[in-house]
Scaffold this motif. Structure first.
Motif, mmCIF file in Angstrom:
data_model
loop_
_atom_site.group_PDB
_atom_site.id
_atom_site.type_symbol
_atom_site.label_atom_id
_atom_site.label_comp_id
_atom_site.label_asym_id
_atom_site.label_seq_id
_atom_site.Cartn_x
_atom_site.Cartn_y
_atom_site.Cartn_z
ATOM 1 N N ARG A 1 0.793 -1.182 -0.047
ATOM 2 C CA ARG A 1 -0.028 0.099 -0.051
ATOM 3 C C ARG A 1 1.001 1.091 -0.067
ATOM 4 O O ARG A 1 0.365 2.242 0.040
ATOM 5 C CB ARG A 1 -0.866 -0.175 1.088
ATOM 6 C CG ARG A 1 -1.992 -0.851 1.198
ATOM 7 C CD ARG A 1 -3.019 -0.563 2.114
ATOM 8 N NE ARG A 1 -2.712 -0.646 3.558
ATOM 9 C CZ ARG A 1 -2.438 -1.770 4.147
ATOM 10 N NH1 ARG A 1 -3.055 -2.887 3.537
ATOM 11 N NH2 ARG A 1 -1.875 -2.044 5.509
ATOM 12 N N THR B 1 5.682 3.113 -7.248
ATOM 13 C CA THR B 1 5.336 1.584 -7.791
ATOM 14 C C THR B 1 6.383 0.967 -7.023
ATOM 15 O O THR B 1 7.627 1.126 -6.967
ATOM 16 C CB THR B 1 5.637 1.200 -9.116
ATOM 17 O OG1 THR B 1 4.669 2.263 -10.142
ATOM 18 C CG2 THR B 1 5.182 -0.104 -9.319
ATOM 19 N N TYR C 1 -3.036 -12.893 -4.878
ATOM 20 C CA TYR C 1 -2.774 -12.234 -6.216
ATOM 21 C C TYR C 1 -2.839 -13.137 -7.323
ATOM 22 O O TYR C 1 -2.272 -12.864 -8.379
ATOM 23 C CB TYR C 1 -1.719 -11.209 -6.018
ATOM 24 C CG TYR C 1 -1.862 -10.002 -4.792
ATOM 25 C CD1 TYR C 1 -2.743 -9.081 -5.170
ATOM 26 C CD2 TYR C 1 -1.095 -10.252 -3.925
ATOM 27 C CE1 TYR C 1 -2.920 -8.323 -4.147
ATOM 28 C CE2 TYR C 1 -1.416 -9.331 -2.580
ATOM 29 C CZ TYR C 1 -2.215 -8.263 -2.912
ATOM 30 O OH TYR C 1 -2.616 -7.477 -2.031
ATOM 31 N N ALA D 1 2.764 -3.291 -7.382
ATOM 32 C CA ALA D 1 1.728 -2.596 -6.575
ATOM 33 C C ALA D 1 1.858 -0.940 -7.276
ATOM 34 O O ALA D 1 2.845 -0.142 -6.940
ATOM 35 C CB ALA D 1 1.811 -2.319 -5.025
ATOM 36 N N ARG D 2 0.946 -0.551 -8.106
ATOM 37 C CA ARG D 2 1.092 0.716 -8.729
ATOM 38 C C ARG D 2 0.218 1.484 -7.954
ATOM 39 O O ARG D 2 -0.839 1.202 -7.493
ATOM 40 C CB ARG D 2 0.526 0.432 -10.354
ATOM 41 C CG ARG D 2 1.580 -0.116 -11.034
ATOM 42 C CD ARG D 2 0.857 0.019 -12.622
ATOM 43 N NE ARG D 2 1.357 -1.308 -13.422
ATOM 44 C CZ ARG D 2 2.614 -1.306 -14.072
ATOM 45 N NH1 ARG D 2 3.377 -0.358 -14.212
ATOM 46 N NH2 ARG D 2 2.854 -2.528 -14.655
ATOM 47 N N SER D 3 0.622 2.843 -7.887
ATOM 48 C CA SER D 3 -0.209 3.882 -7.543
ATOM 49 C C SER D 3 -0.694 3.711 -5.956
ATOM 50 O O SER D 3 -2.166 3.587 -5.843
ATOM 51 C CB SER D 3 -1.026 4.844 -8.319
ATOM 52 O OG SER D 3 -1.769 3.645 -9.033
ATOM 53 N N ARG E 1 -3.353 0.454 -5.349
ATOM 54 C CA ARG E 1 -4.819 0.145 -5.698
ATOM 55 C C ARG E 1 -4.876 -0.798 -6.634
ATOM 56 O O ARG E 1 -5.868 -1.359 -6.977
ATOM 57 C CB ARG E 1 -5.235 1.522 -6.375
ATOM 58 C CG ARG E 1 -6.100 2.234 -5.314
ATOM 59 C CD ARG E 1 -6.493 3.861 -5.808
ATOM 60 N NE ARG E 1 -5.491 4.709 -5.695
ATOM 61 C CZ ARG E 1 -5.243 5.770 -6.536
ATOM 62 N NH1 ARG E 1 -6.102 5.995 -7.457
ATOM 63 N NH2 ARG E 1 -4.116 6.486 -6.495
ATOM 64 N N SER E 2 -3.823 -1.047 -7.369
ATOM 65 C CA SER E 2 -3.708 -2.349 -8.331
ATOM 66 C C SER E 2 -2.874 -2.950 -8.051
ATOM 67 O O SER E 2 -1.437 -2.560 -8.114
ATOM 68 C CB SER E 2 -4.008 -1.686 -9.885
ATOM 69 O OG SER E 2 -2.555 -1.050 -10.106
ATOM 70 N N VAL E 3 -2.778 -4.417 -7.888
ATOM 71 C CA VAL E 3 -1.703 -5.090 -7.394
ATOM 72 C C VAL E 3 -1.524 -6.138 -8.618
ATOM 73 O O VAL E 3 -2.683 -7.087 -8.926
ATOM 74 C CB VAL E 3 -1.504 -5.635 -6.152
ATOM 75 C CG1 VAL E 3 -0.383 -6.642 -5.856
ATOM 76 C CG2 VAL E 3 -1.461 -4.576 -4.986
ATOM 77 N N GLU E 4 -0.503 -6.324 -9.137
ATOM 78 C CA GLU E 4 -0.622 -7.294 -10.252
ATOM 79 C C GLU E 4 0.417 -8.427 -9.917
ATOM 80 O O GLU E 4 1.605 -8.184 -9.410
ATOM 81 C CB GLU E 4 0.204 -6.608 -11.619
ATOM 82 C CG GLU E 4 -0.060 -7.355 -12.855
ATOM 83 C CD GLU E 4 0.797 -6.572 -13.990
ATOM 84 O OE1 GLU E 4 1.069 -7.013 -14.936
ATOM 85 O OE2 GLU E 4 0.791 -5.076 -13.899
ATOM 86 N N ASP F 1 5.146 2.217 -17.903
ATOM 87 C CA ASP F 1 3.873 2.377 -18.043
ATOM 88 C C ASP F 1 3.432 1.791 -19.455
ATOM 89 O O ASP F 1 3.982 1.631 -20.208
ATOM 90 C CB ASP F 1 3.521 3.936 -17.887
ATOM 91 C CG ASP F 1 3.506 4.381 -16.339
ATOM 92 O OD1 ASP F 1 3.128 3.449 -15.726
ATOM 93 O OD2 ASP F 1 3.569 5.383 -15.930
ATOM 94 N N ARG G 1 -3.239 -1.512 -24.480
ATOM 95 C CA ARG G 1 -3.528 -2.785 -23.815
ATOM 96 C C ARG G 1 -4.266 -3.885 -24.653
ATOM 97 O O ARG G 1 -3.872 -4.846 -24.509
ATOM 98 C CB ARG G 1 -4.668 -2.518 -22.727
ATOM 99 C CG ARG G 1 -4.431 -1.765 -21.467
ATOM 100 C CD ARG G 1 -5.147 -2.536 -20.256
ATOM 101 N NE ARG G 1 -4.395 -1.720 -19.176
ATOM 102 C CZ ARG G 1 -5.343 -0.984 -18.479
ATOM 103 N NH1 ARG G 1 -6.825 -0.428 -18.878
ATOM 104 N NH2 ARG G 1 -4.824 -0.039 -17.279
#
Lengths: 845, 675
Positions: free
Chosen positions: A529, A542, A587, A597-599, A602-605, A627, A669
């Motif tokens: 986070r 990130t 995940y 974890a980007r920004s 909020r989105s974890v890949e 990016d 994408r």
């Protein structure tokens, strides 16, 4: 040229008219008077008249009368009337009565007889005019016979007025007349002195004058201050005609040096009007006094041959080479002013005196200029102007004191002791003379200000110019280098952008170990986070978390190694507790895996780690951190360039609109294995983007504009049709057309190599004339050939050098031999140093 | 007899036992200790033989009046240790900062005893392998195919002990006094033994033979108490400030010139000593006459029968009799200990006091025998400093590097840099390097270019006399061209009869730099390594053959060649034009623009920005660059875009044309050396 001549002739005539203030009486020509009584009663006071008396019939005086009659017109110009008085037969008065009086002419002023002339003194018009004026101008024109007389006159005049000294072999000649006519005009301004004594001429002249021809010189007595010295003289180099004398006196009357503060093309002086060239000495504020002296020196040398003006470059915006120091304006209409670079005053004089030389120089210069324009107009002139933006910027900034209080200065003595003082010591190794170092030092001082008070970080610097031993000991081979020293560890070398932001983020990131070992699940979650550890808390970064099962050591070691390499650039964490599997499951990956974890989480890949070599891992991490649809900026472009793919780039005037962003993101994408980099550029944030667009389209197109730039292959630039809206579909179909070769590129990137921006000084060529043994053709045996006298002067500034100026040095030195006071021009042209060996380096300046 | 001696020595040698070392060094003077230090650092098997009980035995005796004329500068205002060696003429090279001469003496011209003490410390602190009290009295060769050079060197000492070495480094100095023989030379006292007590000369009239520093040093000592001193030598006095050669008469010793020129008290005479003769009269006074007068006379007949020059020429200059005649004629190399097989030959002409060597300091007669130290001065006699500590400490290091490459496969040390560092690395070296400075025109830095001009290799202080053999001698490749960086005085500036103080002797303009007179850096560019033949055919008095291009960095009053416009800019243009590339630095913003508008990038962007090491710079710098017209400010761009672009010019270049050079009103100070 003839137009010129007309101009000054008419000006002379005009002047004569003004000077002869006496009204002209009636028509030009001989007046007839019926009788002496009539004549004498009609004489006006102060008015001169030449009268001759003639019986009604007198055949003997016929030739003489003809001459007098024809001189009437000339004398008329001076307000002298020529009157023929008829003697009535019965008249036996003073003038008519006596036989011999009839063979004379009488000059009256008013009714007073000034002089009587025997007819044999009035043998032609010249003699009549000369003698009449001589008689009338008794006060204005002094006749001297001895040197003593001349010197007396001269001494009397010193400091008061100037003197015109004329020698005529005999009176009554054309030259005598010319002098008298000039005296009539200038007699009130200058003292005229006349002699017919050849001995006197010889005594006053240095060289052996030709006593058979007339001689006139202007003596500058008004300026003379030293009573022991004779006044400075300027001889009239031309035959004594009225025009020449008039010109000469006019020139002598003009100011020695004219100060000019206007466009030289518009300047007009008496010299130009009289058909003489005007030499401008280009001056600048700093050297004004010296230049003025130089100009005066030159002016004395050129007196009567050319005018000299002092042109202040500070006041006039000249579009000429900075090193030009002399300009020459010729009287010919339409000839442009030539700007020259001359070495000393001899050259100026040669330039004026030797007309051929002028021409030659003109031609050469023109030729050269043409060549320059043709080939490379920047050549030579800008060679010594700094064209390195970093060097120039730093040297312009050198007076500003940098706020470096926060940066500790390290030396050989305190280096090792200082390293142990803080947990981390950042050391900038630089060289105080090197521009890039100094540019980085400026950013470094900003970093120091930003990080002030950050615990555990010490910023310091080592000047390798002072401590070369220390720098080589620390393995610093280039400047600048930044190393971060940690107790007990190998120092890390900074390899990012030399920018305040990047550097300070690097220093902050290197405070925590990379990768950071996370001990509990809570820490791991907090890390993702962006909340843990507190030193790194920043929601925008990130974060990368490696999750390993406790057993897998190979992947973990590679990950740790990768962390070492990426230390300072990437936030890396590592979790290998027993519940690692649970974390990764969350995940939907299984260890070994990366969680990205980007920004702020909020989105974890989750990414499975398949490759275990360190290099692969570093590359993968770098790739994953890119990016998908980045905003391209100056600092981040290199990361995307490394992908070596074409760019699909949207130039926006400001922030990208939601719509376009959405469409582009879809496009980016769309295919996982993109064959291009989809990105955008904010022209507000990255204004240099305007430069790119201008290069592509010559004008900035309407924004936003979407471009396909084939950066690495071919360099074509395609522009998305502006009439279409930016949607995924439109773009894709356009791209297909582009790829199929159906679109015409708007522009193609230059393929040019980066060549030297300007030529260097060709010292080899300059040396050749003076070092003959250097020339490739000379065999070593030929070394005995005596060196020529002072080496010919290659023009230091040009690779070509023109023959005309090359000749000048030898001219200069001959002039010197005969004793002319050669003076350097270096005051005027500070950039021109003495270029030559002894021969040339005589100057007193 | 020679043959018999040779055979005899072989016999004894062949029967004896040898102590073997890879390297034998003869002499523990400055040069011997210096090379010992390098051999030790490299971990080589070596031994130094010293005939005295301590190092520097020459300095224990000489100079007789004990004042060294090598300067020992305490302060230079700089902390740069390399630079400071330019003005420290006494220290040897080492890593140990304690071994700097300024820690030993505070005198600008130190006492010779200090040098002895320094050399002792140098040997002991660095634990150098020196055998004292070993005088090598004979050196010969033993052929052996296995040996490094095809032979071993066999050395015999005074106790008939034998040593065998693969390489022989002779650092024995020059200690045999030069003697001139002429009738009456038996009355002459030698510099080696003459009294140094001025009292002994009180009221005497003295003639000194020779005109070097030892002659003037001797005169200086007794100048105050003698009646007068005359000095005779063949050539006119050579003043070191005029010749720029430290071996010529130094200002510190020239008191006699003062009294000669001011008051005609003492004096200098030119004449060949070979023509001289000295006769002693009954009172013990010495009279000068000419050998010519003596030729048919019997000297023993007494002075009265000998013609003196003043008998014929009654104002003959040296008609006054002298009380003493002192010989100060310098030293020569001791050739006596070398077997003929070594072919140690004296040089020719004015270098006959030195053994013949190649510019690599290897003997011309014997492979593997190197001459070090003052005896190696024939390479740069009357030119550079190779005969003095401050010069040969560098040539000794160069010899060691040659040996490392030849015998141990260790190539000449070098460093590889990206091409963007080219200008910097040259500027750094010319500003601080002491070896280039002291051994001007003899040692050179070499830059070997790599393929495609992306990188270069930097080699320091290579002897340029063997430039043609560079690849073989250094183990480095020079296939893509090279730069040679040396320091030079202006041609025709130095010389015994030159006025070195004439007006405008100093050049201030970069464009006239080739006429620089004072020591200044010169850079030669060769597309190919010069060949042996080209080296031989080089112009006389030139250190190197004609290059493809040459650059002079204009002489500088402060020897500080870091001025951006006068020094660095012309150098960069030269390098750029040799390499046909653009070596400018660019801010990241420019690289960004180029990346989008050019298919190729300048080296600085390629090697910096593209590798994510772009130079972003501060806001102030950005503004300065914009003001200078070298960077365009696009924030003020109007969107009309009516300005037509140049076909291929950069916008900044376009602006550059209107760029006005700042006036330099202080230009006259550039030539401050005038005053």
């Amino acid at each position: 040229m003839s137009a010129q001549k007309d101009r000054w002739v008419s000006s002379l005539v005009f002047l004569l008219f003004c000077a002869s203030s006496m009204p002209r009486s009636g028509s030009v020509g001989l007046q007839q008077e019926p009788s002496p009584q009539h004549y004498f009663s009609g004489l006006e006071a102060g008015k001169a008249s030449l009268a001759f008396f003639t019986p009604s019939v007198s055949p003997g005086a016929q030739p003489f009368l003809e001459q007098i009659e024809s001189s009437a017109e000339a004398l008329q110009d001076y307000g002298i009337s020529v009157v023929k008085v008829n003697c009535p037969k019965e008249d036996v008065s003073r003038y008519c009565g006596k036989e011999n009086a009839l063979r004379k002419a009488f000059l009256f002023r008013g009714t007073r007889l000034i002089r009587e002339f025997p007819t044999d003194a009035l043998f032609d018009v010249n003699s009549i005019v000369a003698n009449v004026l001589f008689a009338l101008l008794f006060n204005e024109v002094k006749y001297v016979e001895t040197l003593a007389d001349l010197e007396n006159t001269e001494n009397m005049l010193k400091g008061k007025s100037n003197m015109v000294f004329a020698y005529v072999p005999a009176t009554g000649t054309a030259e005598h007349r010319a002098v008298m006519e000039a005296a009539f005009v200038y007699g009130t301004i200058h003292q005229f002195v006349l002699t017919t004594e050849a001995a006197l001429l010889k005594a006053t002249s240095h060289d052996d004058p030709d006593v058979s021809s007339a001689w006139l010189s202007f003596c500058h007595c008004q300026r003379a201050t030293d009573s022991a010295q004779p006044c400075r003289r300027t001889a009239l180099g031309q035959p004594l005609t009225l025009l020449n004398i008039h010109r000469h006196l006019k020139l002598m009357g003009a100011p020695l040096v004219t100060e000019v503060a206007q466009d030289p093309e518009k300047v007009s002086t008496v010299h130009l009007q009289l058909g003489l060239p005007l030499v401008f000495i280009l001056s600048q504020k700093e050297t004004h006094e010296a230049d003025r002296r130089t100009a005066e020196f030159v002016a004395w040398q050129l007196l009567g041959k050319a005018g000299v003006a002092l042109l202040s470059r500070d006041l006039v915006d000249l579009n000429v080479l900075h090193r030009s120091n002399v300009a020459l304006k010729t009287p010919d209409e339409g000839m442009p002013i030539q700007y020259l670079v001359l070495e000393d005053t001899d050259e100026v004089i040669t330039l004026v005196e030797d007309k051929n030389k002028v021409k030659q120089i003109q031609e050469d210069e023109q030729q050269e200029e043409e060549e320059e324009e043709d080939e490379d107009e920047k050549e030579n002139s800008n060679q010594d102007i700094q064209d390195d933006q970093v060097v120039e910027a730093v040297s312009r900034d050198k007076k500003r004191e940098l706020p470096l209080e926060q940066v500790l200065v390290l030396t050989e003595e305190n280096f090792h002791s200082s390293l142990s003082e803080a947990a981390r010591t950042v050391v900038l190794f630089y060289a105080s003379w090197e521009a890039v170092s100094l540019a980085v030092l400026r950013s470094y001082s900003e970093v120091a200000a930003q990080l002030k008070g950050t615990p555990g970080v010490l910023l310091s610097r080592v000047n390798c110019w002072d401590w070369p031993g220390l720098c080589s000991q620390e393995n610093v081979t280039q400047f600048p280098t930044i190393k971060v020293y940690k107790e007990g560890q190998q120092p890390a070398t900074y390899d990012g952008m030399w920018a305040t932001e990047e550097l300070s983020s690097f220093i902050l990131l290197s405070r925590v170990p990379c990768p950071l070992k996370l001990a509990t699940m809570d820490e791991a979650e907090g890390y993702l986070r962006g909340e843990f550890p507190s030193e790194l808390s920043s929601p925008h970064h990130t974060s990368l978390l490696g999750v390993f099962s406790p057993a897998t050591s190979a992947a973990r070691e590679a990950f740790e190694e990768a962390g070492n390499i990426l230390s300072g650039h990437v936030r890396m964490g590592m979790y290998f507790e027993d519940d690692a599997l649970a974390l990764s499951r969350k995940y939907s990956v299984s260890p070994p895996a990366l969680l990205l974890a980007r920004s702020g989480g909020r989105s974890v890949e989750g990414i499975a780690l398949s490759k275990h070599s360190v290099q692969d891992m570093v590359q993968m991490i770098r790739y994953e951190l890119l990016d998908i649809f980045p905003e391209i900026t100056v600092p981040n472009l290199p990361q995307y360039l490394q992908l070596r793919k074409p760019f699909l780039i949207l130039f926006c005037a400001g922030d990208i609109s939601q719509m376009e962003s959405k469409e582009m993101l879809k496009l980016a994408r769309g295919r996982t294995q993109q064959a291009f980099v989809a990105c955008w550029l904010n022209l507000k944030k990255t204004p240099v983007g305007h430069g790119i667009l201008r290069k592509y389209f010559s004008t900035t197109p309407s924004l936003p504009v979407l471009l396909w730039v084939n950066l690495h292959a071919g360099g074509q630039v395609f522009k998305f049709p502006p009439e279409q809206s930016i949607t995924e579909m439109n773009i894709l179909s356009w791209l297909e057309k582009v790829q199929a070769g159906l679109e015409i590129p708007s522009s193609t990137l230059s393929e040019e190599d980066w060549k030297p921006p300007l030529p260097a000084y060709d010292f080899l060529q300059m040396m050749e004339p003076s070092v003959p043994e250097l020339s490739p053709h000379t065999s070593p045996q030929a070394e005995d050939t005596p060196l020529p006298h002072p080496p010919k002067n290659p023009r230091g500034d040009t690779a070509r050098g023109d023959p005309a100026t090359r000749e000048e040095p030898s001219q200069g030195s001959t002039a010197e031999e005969v004793g002319s006071p050669g003076r350097g021009l270096r005051g005027t042209a500070p950039r021109l140093a003495a270029r030559d060996k002894q021969g040339k380096r005589h100057g007193e300046l | 007899l020679g043959l018999a001696l040779y055979a005899g020595s072989l016999c004894t040698v062949s029967g004896a036992t040898f102590i073997y070392h890879d390297y034998c060094v003869i002499g523990a003077g400055p040069a011997g200790l210096q090379v010992a230090y390098f051999l030790q650092q490299a971990g080589r098997d070596y031994i130094v033989f010293e005939r005295s009980h301590a190092p520097g035995s020459f300095f224990a005796l000489y100079p007789r009046h004990r004042k060294l004329i090598s300067i020992n500068k305490q302060y230079t205002g700089k902390s740069n240790s390399e630079f400071n060696l330019r003005h420290d003429w006494n220290s040897l090279l080492s890593h140990d900062r304690r071994l700097l001469f300024r820690h030993y003496s505070r005198d600008f011209f130190p006492n010779a005893d200090t040098m002895v003490r320094y050399l002792e410390d140098f040997a002991s602190l660095l634990k150098l392998q020196v055998q004292y009290n070993v005088a090598i009295i004979h050196v010969t060769l033993e052929k052996n195919e296995q040996a490094w050079n095809g032979h071993y060197f066999l050395l015999t000492d005074q106790d008939r002990k034998n040593y065998k070495c693969s390489s022989l480094l002779v650092a024995a100095g020059m200690w045999v006094p030069n003697v001139v023989n002429f009738p009456g030379s038996e009355y002459v006292e030698g510099y080696e033994t003459v009294s140094i007590n001025p009292e002994d000369f009180a009221g005497q009239t003295v003639l000194i033979l020779g005109r070097g520093n030892s002659a003037f040093e001797t005169a200086e000592n007794i100048l105050g108490v003698t009646n007068f001193i005359h000095m005779v030598s063949r050539s006119r006095v050579r003043l070191s400030w005029a010749t720029h050669y430290v071996g010529d008469l130094r200002a510190i010793n020239n008191g006699l010139l003062d009294t000669y020129q001011l008051k005609s008290l003492d004096g200098l005479l030119e004449g060949d000593l070979e023509d001289l003769a000295i006769v002693k009269d009954k009172k013990g006074k010495l009279h000068i006459t000419l050998r010519f007068y003596l030729e048919n006379r019997n000297i023993s007949a007494g002075i009265d029968s000998i013609t003196l020059p003043q008998d014929e020429l009654d104002n003959f200059a040296t008609r006054a009799p002298y009380d003493r005649v002192i010989r100060c004629l310098g030293w020569k190399f001791d050739f006596s200990i070398y077997n003929r097989s070594l072919r140690m030959m004296p040089g020719k002409g004015n270098i006959k006091k030195y053994p013949q060597i190649k510019p690599s300091y290897e003997s011309r007669g014997t492979r593997g025998l190197f001459i070090l130290g003052t005896a190696s001065h024939s390479v740069d006699f009357r030119k550079s400093a190779g005969g003095f500590i401050h010069g040969f400490r560098y040539t000794t290091r160069a010899v060691h590097r040659l040996l490392e490459n030849r015998h141990h496969g260790v190539p000449w040390p070098s460093r590889v840099y990206p091409i963007t560092q080219l200008t910097n690395s040259i500027i750094k070296r010319v500003n601080e390097a002491s070896g280039l400075y002291q051994m001007f025109s003899v040692l050179a830095d070499i830059i070997l270019l790599r393929e495609n001009v992306t990188a270069f290799e930097y080699l320091e202080e290579y002897p340029i006399g063997v430039l043609a053999e560079l690849e073989m001698q250094t183990g480095r490749k020079a296939r893509n061209g090279l730069f040679v960086i040396i320091m030079e005085y202006g041609r025709n500036f130095s010389g015994a009869d030159k006025d070195v103080f004439y007006y405008n002797r100093a050049v201030g303009e970069a464009q006239h730099a080739w006429q620089s007179n004072f020591l200044h850096p010169v850079i030669y560019y060769y597309k190919h390594l010069p060949t042996e033949r080209e080296m031989k055919l080089r112009p006389p008095e030139w250190p190197l053959p004609r290059p493809d291009a040459i650059h002079h960095i204009v002489e500088d009053f402060l020897t500080d060649w870091t001025a951006p416009n006068a020094h660095i800019l012309p150098l960069r243009r030269f390098l750029e034009n040799c390499l046909s590339t653009d070596l400018r630095n660019f801010f990241a913003e420019s690289c960004f623009l180029f990346a989008f508008t050019h298919q190729k990038l300048p080296p600085f962007c390629q090697q910096g920005y593209l590798r994510m090491q772009g130079l972003v710079g501060s806001q102030e710098l950005w503004q300065h660059a914009v003001q200078a017209g070298l960077l365009q400010d696009y924030t003020l761009t109007d969107f009309s875009g009516d300005r037509p672009p140049d076909s291929h010019d950069e916008p900044q270049e376009q602006l550059m044309r209107d760029h006005v050079v700042p006036v330099r009103p202080l230009q006259h100070l550039v030539n401050a050396k005038d005053e």
